[in-house]
Motif scaffolding. Structure first.
Motif, mmCIF file in Angstrom:
data_model
loop_
_atom_site.group_PDB
_atom_site.id
_atom_site.type_symbol
_atom_site.label_atom_id
_atom_site.label_comp_id
_atom_site.label_asym_id
_atom_site.label_seq_id
_atom_site.Cartn_x
_atom_site.Cartn_y
_atom_site.Cartn_z
ATOM 1 N N LEU A 297 6.067 -10.348 -13.438
ATOM 2 C CA LEU A 297 6.329 -8.982 -13.900
ATOM 3 C C LEU A 297 5.051 -8.194 -14.142
ATOM 4 C CD1 LEU A 297 9.394 -9.003 -16.345
ATOM 5 C CD2 LEU A 297 9.253 -8.263 -13.980
ATOM 6 N N THR A 298 3.958 -8.868 -14.425
ATOM 7 C CA THR A 298 2.691 -8.154 -14.610
ATOM 8 C C THR A 298 2.323 -7.396 -13.348
ATOM 9 O OG1 THR A 298 1.851 -9.743 -16.235
ATOM 10 C CG2 THR A 298 0.229 -8.418 -15.074
ATOM 11 N N GLU A 299 2.390 -8.076 -12.221
ATOM 12 C CA GLU A 299 2.066 -7.440 -10.938
ATOM 13 C C GLU A 299 3.034 -6.307 -10.625
ATOM 14 O OE1 GLU A 299 1.781 -8.630 -6.177
ATOM 15 O OE2 GLU A 299 1.993 -10.193 -7.707
ATOM 16 N N LEU A 300 4.329 -6.536 -10.861
ATOM 17 C CA LEU A 300 5.324 -5.509 -10.553
ATOM 18 C C LEU A 300 5.169 -4.291 -11.463
ATOM 19 C CD1 LEU A 300 8.513 -7.713 -9.990
ATOM 20 C CD2 LEU A 300 6.935 -6.801 -8.275
ATOM 21 N N SER A 301 4.911 -4.526 -12.737
ATOM 22 C CA SER A 301 4.762 -3.414 -13.673
ATOM 23 C C SER A 301 3.531 -2.577 -13.341
ATOM 24 C CB SER A 301 4.663 -3.947 -15.104
ATOM 25 O OG SER A 301 4.507 -2.893 -16.030
ATOM 26 N N ASN A 302 2.460 -3.237 -12.951
ATOM 27 C CA ASN A 302 1.246 -2.502 -12.585
ATOM 28 C C ASN A 302 1.446 -1.665 -11.331
ATOM 29 O OD1 ASN A 302 -0.556 -3.193 -14.685
ATOM 30 N ND2 ASN A 302 -0.925 -5.196 -13.764
ATOM 31 N N GLY B 25 2.001 -2.458 -17.169
ATOM 32 C CA GLY B 25 1.664 -1.240 -16.433
ATOM 33 C C GLY B 25 2.204 0.029 -17.063
ATOM 34 N N LEU B 26 2.750 -0.073 -18.270
ATOM 35 C CA LEU B 26 3.339 1.092 -18.928
ATOM 36 C C LEU B 26 2.299 2.193 -19.095
ATOM 37 C CD1 LEU B 26 6.040 2.010 -20.290
ATOM 38 C CD2 LEU B 26 5.058 1.225 -22.455
ATOM 39 N N ASP C 10 0.826 -1.214 0.000
ATOM 40 C CA ASP C 10 0.000 0.000 0.000
ATOM 41 C C ASP C 10 0.858 1.262 0.000
ATOM 42 O OD1 ASP C 10 -2.314 -1.509 0.018
ATOM 43 O OD2 ASP C 10 -2.585 -1.393 2.196
ATOM 44 N N LEU C 11 1.933 1.247 0.781
ATOM 45 C CA LEU C 11 2.832 2.397 0.808
ATOM 46 C C LEU C 11 3.500 2.583 -0.551
ATOM 47 C CD1 LEU C 11 4.586 2.098 4.296
ATOM 48 C CD2 LEU C 11 2.895 3.806 3.589
ATOM 49 N N GLY C 12 3.854 1.468 -1.179
ATOM 50 C CA GLY C 12 4.447 1.547 -2.511
ATOM 51 C C GLY C 12 3.497 2.162 -3.514
ATOM 52 N N HIS C 13 2.249 1.708 -3.505
ATOM 53 C CA HIS C 13 1.243 2.264 -4.418
ATOM 54 C C HIS C 13 1.017 3.751 -4.148
ATOM 55 C CE1 HIS C 13 -0.139 -1.248 -6.642
ATOM 56 N NE2 HIS C 13 -0.198 -1.957 -5.518
ATOM 57 N N ALA C 14 0.930 4.112 -2.858
ATOM 58 C CA ALA C 14 0.670 5.508 -2.503
ATOM 59 C C ALA C 14 1.831 6.403 -2.912
ATOM 60 C CB ALA C 14 0.415 5.617 -0.999
ATOM 61 N N SER C 15 3.054 5.909 -2.754
ATOM 62 C CA SER C 15 4.222 6.689 -3.139
ATOM 63 C C SER C 15 4.249 6.905 -4.650
ATOM 64 C CB SER C 15 5.494 5.985 -2.677
ATOM 65 O OG SER C 15 6.639 6.722 -3.034
ATOM 66 N N ARG C 16 3.920 5.842 -5.395
ATOM 67 C CA ARG C 16 3.898 5.972 -6.858
ATOM 68 C C ARG C 16 2.811 6.955 -7.285
ATOM 69 N NH1 ARG C 16 3.916 7.509 -10.978
ATOM 70 N NH2 ARG C 16 4.127 6.508 -13.023
ATOM 71 N N ALA C 17 1.686 6.949 -6.578
ATOM 72 C CA ALA C 17 0.581 7.832 -6.950
ATOM 73 C C ALA C 17 0.903 9.303 -6.691
ATOM 74 C CB ALA C 17 -0.675 7.433 -6.172
ATOM 75 N N ARG C 18 1.721 9.584 -5.672
ATOM 76 C CA ARG C 18 1.976 10.983 -5.339
ATOM 77 C C ARG C 18 3.184 11.576 -6.058
ATOM 78 N NH1 ARG C 18 4.245 10.496 0.922
ATOM 79 N NH2 ARG C 18 6.382 9.855 0.396
ATOM 80 N N THR C 19 4.040 10.739 -6.628
ATOM 81 C CA THR C 19 5.266 11.268 -7.221
ATOM 82 C C THR C 19 5.029 11.881 -8.600
ATOM 83 O OG1 THR C 19 7.581 10.752 -7.742
ATOM 84 C CG2 THR C 19 5.942 9.129 -8.414
ATOM 85 N N LYS C 20 5.853 12.862 -8.935
ATOM 86 C CA LYS C 20 5.856 13.448 -10.266
ATOM 87 C C LYS C 20 7.091 13.002 -11.059
ATOM 88 C CE LYS C 20 3.247 17.559 -8.879
ATOM 89 N NZ LYS C 20 3.238 19.046 -8.797
#
Length: 463
Positions: A171-176, A212-213, A93-103
């Motif tokens: 890799l599907t899960e990691l890329s997403n 996930g590209l 969850d922290l990983g997803h949230a960090s990816r969502a907030r970064t520019k």
């Protein structure tokens, strides 16, 4: 001091957890032995370990807080904790949230050979063009990627993420999760074949990196690889609109010429980068590093970086531990050079390392350990390395698989064979002499880094 990564409120929102205390963290760790002051410790619970047993240790070591799925008996409820249902999911969850907030512009790197070297070199080069975050070591799996993302500074401009896999579907899960703007496959070669029916199946699994590209993202492919058409078709099928290619013979980014430096350290390259001519130097030896450099430049171009700056910086890259780093060891009678390729190995990377060694001046000694996870053809793969050591003077081997190469070698080339690297190390040490060049290569599990340590210990006063 590092910037604040997460506040208690932010982490609680990302993980749907209940915070105890008002805290902030500047780092994240899942290993209580590596806690730095200000870290958030995540008590991962696995089949053979439970991080909850080490929460108190982590807090005493300076952790600002800990994420737990239960309050440990030796902790108080008023301590800095974040209570969640599942700590592994909380990390994700922290990983997803960090990816969502970064520019930040995100580059994801995978491949059978070269992915870690490309990741390290790309991150180093990009760091001169903006604040860059990257995967540490080989934290490239279902634990490593979310941990890397969760550690990503709020204000970084670039992130270089290594994605690894052993099985189809990973890799599907990691890329997403990574949602890269650029996804590069360095090359396809036999690796992890015990989990695949063919090398073509490996190519298909690597192409999951495009899952996930980002919509306007770029796929970067090795046009010299025999599976290029297959990879391109997979990318197109997954909806990728932008495809850039690289290679020494073919591609949008291709080498026009390459010349080894006179001192034997690095290569001078003239390249065609989508019609732009660029002369640059790389600090590493070997044909594979020419290809790697083209992949790096393709990535930098795809995220809008400065190619000329990157070309200058490639020549200043430091040595990469376990991936071609060179050590000069002084002896009483002169010196030896040790090339450390001990990080990992498969047939392609082993042959690349032996090619580099074959061009060195002096007596050439190869120290080779087992290549692991090669599947049903592993015995023949090791034995067939015989044709790759034609220009090598002495070959030392360790492990049951490399015994097949040892037995196939002509007697003059046989240095020695041992059951493991620890037993081989003293045999190598007592053989080397001034003027020798020694290359050490194996899969990590074969631990030929022990031979490296033994050779470095020959240096007066240590190195």
């Amino acid at each position: 001091m590092a910037d604040i990564l997460w506040s208690a409120a932010e982490a609680a929102k990302a993980t749907d957890g209940t915070p105890f205390g008002d805290w902030e963290c500047r780092g994240i760790s899942i290993d209580s032995r590596n806690i730095e002051k200000g870290d958030l410790f995540i008590a991962i619970k696995g089949p053979s370990f439970d991080g909850h047993k080490f929460v108190r240790t982590a807090l005493k070591a300076g952790a600002s807080a800990a994420i737990v799925s239960q309050i440990p008996q030796d902790c108080r409820e008023d301590e800095n904790l974040l209570l969640v249902k599942d700590t592994t999911k909380a990390l994700e969850d922290l990983g997803h949230a960090s990816r969502a907030r970064t520019k930040a512009k995100i580059v994801a790197v995978t491949g059978s050979v070269g992915k870690t070297g490309v990741k390290e070199a790309l991150a180093s080069t990009l760091s001169n063009q903006g604040k860059t975050h990257a995967t540490i070591g080989n934290l490239n799996n279902h634990f490593g990627l979310p941990l890397t993302l969760a550690r990503m500074p709020r204000d970084c401009e670039f992130a270089v993420l290594e994605l690894g896999m052993n099985h189809a579907g990973e890799l599907t899960e990691l890329s997403n999760m990574a949602k890269p703007h650029v996804a590069v496959i360095t090359t396809i070669a036999p690796a992890h074949l015990e989990h695949f029916n063919s090398v073509g199946d490996i190519a298909d699994a690597k192409c999951e990196i495009f899952a996930g590209l980002e919509v306007a993202g770029t796929a970067i492919l090795n046009a010299d690889n025999e599976f290029y058409a297959r990879m391109k078709n997979s990318a197109v099928t997954q909806g990728v609109k932008n495809i850039t290619t690289f290679g020494q013979e073919n591609g949008d980014f291709t080498a026009l010429s390459s010349t080894p430096n006179e001192n034997g350290r690095g290569t001078e390259i003239e390249a065609d980068l989508k019609g732009q001519k660029l002369a640059y130097r790389i600090a590493h030896n070997g044909s594979h590093w020419i290809t790697n450099s083209l992949a790096i430049l393709a990535c930098i171009d795809a995220i809008g970086g400065d190619l000329e700056q990157a070309g200058r910086d490639l020549g200043e890259l430091g040595q990469l531990k376990g991936r071609g780093a060179e050590h000069c060891v002084d002896l009483s009678t002169g010196s030896i050079r040790v090339i450390d390729e001990s990080y990992n190995a498969n047939d392609a990377s082993m042959r690349a390392a032996l090619e580099v060694l074959s061009h060195q001046k002096g007596r050439k000694i190869a120290v080779l350990g087992d290549m692991l996870e090669l599947g049903p053809d592993e015995v023949m793969t090791h034995r067939h390395l015989q044709d790759a050591v034609d220009e090598i003077d002495l070959v030392f081997t360790c492990g049951p698989l490399m015994k097949n190469l040892h037995d196939a070698l002509p007697a003059p080339k046989r240095g020695a064979h041992a059951s493991n690297a620890e037993e081989l190390a003293p045999l190598v040490v007592q053989t080397v002499q001034a003027g020798d060049v020694i290359s050490i290569k194996s899969s990590r599990g074969s631990r030929t880094d022990l031979v490296l340590d033994a050779l470095l210990a020959l240096q007066p006063n240590g190195t």
